[in-house]
Scaffold this motif. Sequence first.
Motif, mmCIF file in Angstrom:
data_model
loop_
_atom_site.group_PDB
_atom_site.id
_atom_site.type_symbol
_atom_site.label_atom_id
_atom_site.label_comp_id
_atom_site.label_asym_id
_atom_site.label_seq_id
_atom_site.Cartn_x
_atom_site.Cartn_y
_atom_site.Cartn_z
ATOM 1 N N ARG A 4 1.026 -1.491 -0.295
ATOM 2 C CA ARG A 4 -0.151 -0.037 -0.001
ATOM 3 C C ARG A 4 0.685 1.188 0.251
ATOM 4 N NH1 ARG A 4 -4.562 -0.864 4.974
ATOM 5 N NH2 ARG A 4 -5.387 1.249 3.821
ATOM 6 N N GLU A 5 1.391 1.077 0.771
ATOM 7 C CA GLU A 5 2.877 2.677 0.804
ATOM 8 C C GLU A 5 3.858 3.063 -0.853
ATOM 9 O OE1 GLU A 5 5.184 1.169 4.140
ATOM 10 O OE2 GLU A 5 4.431 2.346 5.653
ATOM 11 N N ASP A 54 -10.965 5.866 4.179
ATOM 12 C CA ASP A 54 -12.177 5.598 3.263
ATOM 13 C C ASP A 54 -12.900 6.896 2.479
ATOM 14 O OD1 ASP A 54 -12.714 3.504 4.648
ATOM 15 O OD2 ASP A 54 -12.868 4.072 6.287
ATOM 16 N N TRP A 55 -11.554 8.155 2.353
ATOM 17 C CA TRP A 55 -12.283 8.783 1.318
ATOM 18 C C TRP A 55 -11.952 8.178 -0.122
ATOM 19 C CZ3 TRP A 55 -14.153 13.568 2.055
ATOM 20 C CH2 TRP A 55 -14.148 13.916 3.231
ATOM 21 N N GLN A 56 -12.114 9.114 -0.975
ATOM 22 C CA GLN A 56 -12.348 8.776 -2.467
ATOM 23 C C GLN A 56 -12.341 10.090 -3.741
ATOM 24 O OE1 GLN A 56 -15.400 6.533 -3.820
ATOM 25 N NE2 GLN A 56 -15.416 4.556 -2.551
ATOM 26 N N LEU A 77 -4.215 9.641 3.827
ATOM 27 C CA LEU A 77 -5.728 9.783 3.955
ATOM 28 C C LEU A 77 -6.596 8.941 3.208
ATOM 29 C CD1 LEU A 77 -7.547 9.489 5.616
ATOM 30 C CD2 LEU A 77 -8.117 11.988 5.090
ATOM 31 N N ILE A 78 -5.927 9.145 1.592
ATOM 32 C CA ILE A 78 -7.147 8.350 0.233
ATOM 33 C C ILE A 78 -6.188 7.257 0.428
ATOM 34 C CG2 ILE A 78 -7.255 9.019 -2.248
ATOM 35 C CD1 ILE A 78 -8.945 11.072 -0.811
ATOM 36 N N LEU A 93 -4.171 17.362 -7.207
ATOM 37 C CA LEU A 93 -2.897 17.446 -5.957
ATOM 38 C C LEU A 93 -3.115 17.716 -4.680
ATOM 39 C CD1 LEU A 93 -1.344 21.502 -6.669
ATOM 40 C CD2 LEU A 93 -0.244 19.428 -7.116
ATOM 41 N N LEU A 94 -2.834 17.112 -3.640
ATOM 42 C CA LEU A 94 -2.706 16.779 -2.304
ATOM 43 C C LEU A 94 -1.353 16.668 -1.355
ATOM 44 C CD1 LEU A 94 -4.995 12.880 -2.777
ATOM 45 C CD2 LEU A 94 -5.541 15.763 -1.564
#
Length: 419
Positions: A291-292, A384-386, A379-380, A371-372
Amino acid sequence: MSETFLPELPQELWRAGKLELAHGVLQFLQMMRIASAGLGRYLAEIESRGAKDLYGYGSTAAWFADVAGLSRGEASPIVSQAIALNPTRALDGTEVPAIAPATGVAAAEGTIGEQRIKQILEILARIPTGASVEDRECAEKTLADLARDAGPRQVSKLGDNLLAWLDPDGNEPKDPEPKHPSREVTLERRKDGFWTLNGLLDDELGARTAAALEAYAAPRPVDEFGQADLRTKAERQGDAWAELLDLAVACPDQPGTNGYRTLVHVTIGLEELKTGLGTACVDFIGTMTAREARMAACDCLMLPIVLNAAGEPLDVGRLKRFVTPAQRRALNIRDRGCAFPGCHRRPRNCHAHHIDHWADGGPTDLRNLVLLCGFHHRLIHHGDWQVRMAADGLPEFIPPQYLDPLQRARRNTLHRATA
């Protein structure tokens, strides 16, 4: 050797008067000084005979360190002082005179202590080499006589006067060369996969580092959901260090990167990269979760080497997934910072996230990029955020049901409000 007796302590010290207390302190102080001088004579004799022949040690300091339970750094000054105050003998038996014999006599009488001895020896070391033996002996005796009754300031002043008399012209003036800044950084990998970073910075670099960390380690403002930044100061500074490193690596002039954000190679199976399950190998020395690795691949923080089930390389960092400088500028203009709702982070603190991951066939174009900041990027990927691209070409975010049962789409309005 004459016997020495410690002063007798009264059975109930609290009953002693002030004169008796003062007298006791002076007695013990003199005994300590006499004992130190006596120790020095023994050490000087061991030095004369040779610690290697006597005890098998390479030096008197090494032997004394073991006997006294000291480090070599603690034992060496004691031995050096003993040799400076007492005469020794050379290999052929000839006597080597003491550097400060008068000071040695005063020490043996218990009238001067270690601090004044050290001060006198430092002054003697500054006497120019051209001074005569008689002048050096006279200067040393004058200093020792004064130190019996005077304090450090008087001894220092007398030393300055003696040096001015012995060397009136002073040293030949030289243009001092600038000293190289004292800076040290060590980075070591621990057995558990974490890394330990230690450093020693000079005042100027330390101030610059503190200012940079302080600017990037400020707590995140309370977001529109009322959630405050719960990170500790150390955690915030750790995240700030990661952001500063990202900025440095993204610099077009960065050696070895050509403006790309690639840092290390990550070897991972195709299935693990698609599902985010399993582990990946980092530069053949450590591991990270799949995942990382999936998250890092978004903005080229790491260069994936993707393997099929048989272990054959399928892809070694496809260049088409790199966000080009032109795409990055367009992305900065469109999103104006972290696009997550309520985030204040500016473009320079953000990663370019693939909405449809490149491992799943997602293209590297503006319709698939957002951009994040580092926190919301994680978090994305892990929450559980989409995120999706709306019909107007701007990113919007779908909260988890526990935050909004209707899962209404949200946008970041802060950057456009302040633009």
